[in-house]
Design an enzyme around this catalytic site. Sequence first.
Site, PDB file in Angstrom:
ATOM      1  N   TYR A   1      -0.417   2.351  -6.351  1.00  0.00           N
ATOM      2  CA  TYR A   1       0.180   1.090  -5.866  1.00  0.00           C
ATOM      3  C   TYR A   1      -0.276  -0.114  -6.678  1.00  0.00           C
ATOM      4  CZ  TYR A   1       0.200   4.123  -1.713  1.00  0.00           C
ATOM      5  OH  TYR A   1       0.330   5.172  -0.850  1.00  0.00           O
ATOM      6  N   CYS A  43      -7.802  13.178 -17.050  1.00  0.00           N
ATOM      7  CA  CYS A  43      -7.065  13.097 -18.299  1.00  0.00           C
ATOM      8  C   CYS A  43      -5.701  12.442 -18.115  1.00  0.00           C
ATOM      9  CB  CYS A  43      -6.925  14.489 -18.897  1.00  0.00           C
ATOM     10  SG  CYS A  43      -8.534  15.184 -19.223  1.00  0.00           S
ATOM     11  N   GLU A  44      -5.696  11.195 -17.752  1.00  0.00           N
ATOM     12  CA  GLU A  44      -4.471  10.410 -17.605  1.00  0.00           C
ATOM     13  C   GLU A  44      -4.825   8.949 -17.830  1.00  0.00           C
ATOM     14  OE1 GLU A  44      -1.401  10.986 -15.151  1.00  0.00           O
ATOM     15  OE2 GLU A  44      -1.989  12.946 -14.370  1.00  0.00           O
ATOM     16  N   TYR A  88      -6.812   5.595   3.552  1.00  0.00           N
ATOM     17  CA  TYR A  88      -5.998   6.161   2.470  1.00  0.00           C
ATOM     18  C   TYR A  88      -6.835   6.370   1.201  1.00  0.00           C
ATOM     19  CZ  TYR A  88      -2.597   4.509   5.828  1.00  0.00           C
ATOM     20  OH  TYR A  88      -1.918   4.276   6.996  1.00  0.00           O
ATOM     21  N   GLY A 143       0.328  -1.202  10.837  1.00  0.00           N
ATOM     22  CA  GLY A 143       0.691  -2.106   9.749  1.00  0.00           C
ATOM     23  C   GLY A 143      -0.185  -3.314   9.529  1.00  0.00           C
ATOM     24  N   GLU A 191      -0.017   1.868  16.615  1.00  0.00           N
ATOM     25  CA  GLU A 191      -0.440   2.947  15.710  1.00  0.00           C
ATOM     26  C   GLU A 191      -1.204   2.403  14.506  1.00  0.00           C
ATOM     27  OE1 GLU A 191       3.413   4.323  14.537  1.00  0.00           O
ATOM     28  OE2 GLU A 191       3.909   5.102  16.506  1.00  0.00           O
TER      29      GLU A 191
END
Length: 413
Positions: A316, A341-342, A370, A239, A273
């Site tokens: 996000y 195409c968006e 990510y 995190g 982690e």
Amino acid sequence: MEEFRYREGVLACEGVPLNELAQVHGTPLYVYSERSIRERFKALDAAYADVPHLICYAMKANDNLAIVRMLGQLGAGVDVVSGGELFRARRAGIPASRIIFAGVGKTRGEIAQAIEEDILLFNVESPAELVAIGEVASEKRRVARVSVRVNPNVDPQTHPYISTGLKKNKFGVPTEQVVDVYRQALDHPYLEPVGIQMHIGSQLVRVQPIVDAVSRVIELVQELRVVGIPIRYFDIGGGLGIRYRDEQPEGPADLACRVLPLIGSLGVTLLCEPGRFIVGSSGILLTKVLYRKDNGAKRFVVVDAGMNDLIRPSLYDAHHEIWPVQQKCGEEVVDVVGPICESGDFLAHDRVLPPVAAGDLLAVLSAGAYGFAMASNYNARPKPAEVLVAGNAARLVRRRETYEDLIRAEEGL
Ligand code: LLP
């Protein structure tokens, strides 16, 4: 982004100019700095040096074999969340004794695979999952070591999609059910409760919420010891945030100096982690300008990387700095958009950039975590190549996908 700097007006990764990499490998291209990954890992390792610890890299952030292998060689374990990640981790040479398995939806097949490998432990997310692990372990006549993931109900103050430690989130076991779940594990001949785990969210720029959660989990450890359940591993999750824009995130040293005094006397091995902290600012996405377009209301810079290559801005509304590879003067406000195409396919909205032209290269910063890991083949776009730079040398660590790769799983059926 210490390892991404301009040298004589050209952005370089360590000693390698990015325009050279684009020439050799094409774009879009992910570029990672080995030195940055090493240094971020070492900063974590140093922060916890005073206690027995194992850093289990959350490979969901970036599961490239070369990166996982390199971290393994530095002594890291890994946190896996699927059978596929377990497979990749083993292929990258991570010993099973350094692998922990998280996730709310482990299948029996994945549980069996992990028991056969004899991984260090499972992080259990629900009583029902504990039952499943117990059944598979009994069938195999092999003991499965478990930690219970506690949901400490702490607000991590981050984006709601990456917040995991609140009661409304699907993760972990609520504190009031935790002791019962351990009793269930203790009574089972093929389950061995060995640890406790928490992870409250990602991209946390302040460590206080983690410290609050640790305090709650410590109370549980003491309660568990009273009822005869020894806890040997205390996993504080991942995190730690990185700088995307102008954040001044607290880091491992800030966390360690708050957390170690709390858990130091428990006599446990500390697990953590981290994912983003290690690889996030160690990588960029290199893309080329295809066209400029001005529709009267807006100026668009159309590039060859889309939301299939880097979905964080679309998903996000995440901010990634964008720098021209060739340093330039001047300013204009543009939307940097991809070829998909968006309308949701953008890398930046209303961004101030120096004026760029077709053919120019842009670096999308802090894309090491990510980024590639969440890439897809949407619009039948082959996934980009990945390059790992060390000093003046660049190594291709994933080749660009081909059109043939796109149809491989559908052929010959
Ligand atoms: N442990 C657990 C149980 C996790 O769920 C995660 C991340 C980590 C560790 C690693 O967290 P990190 O140190 O990287 O913050 N795709 C999102 C992030 C999702 C995080 C999911 N879990 C993004 O691009 O921001």
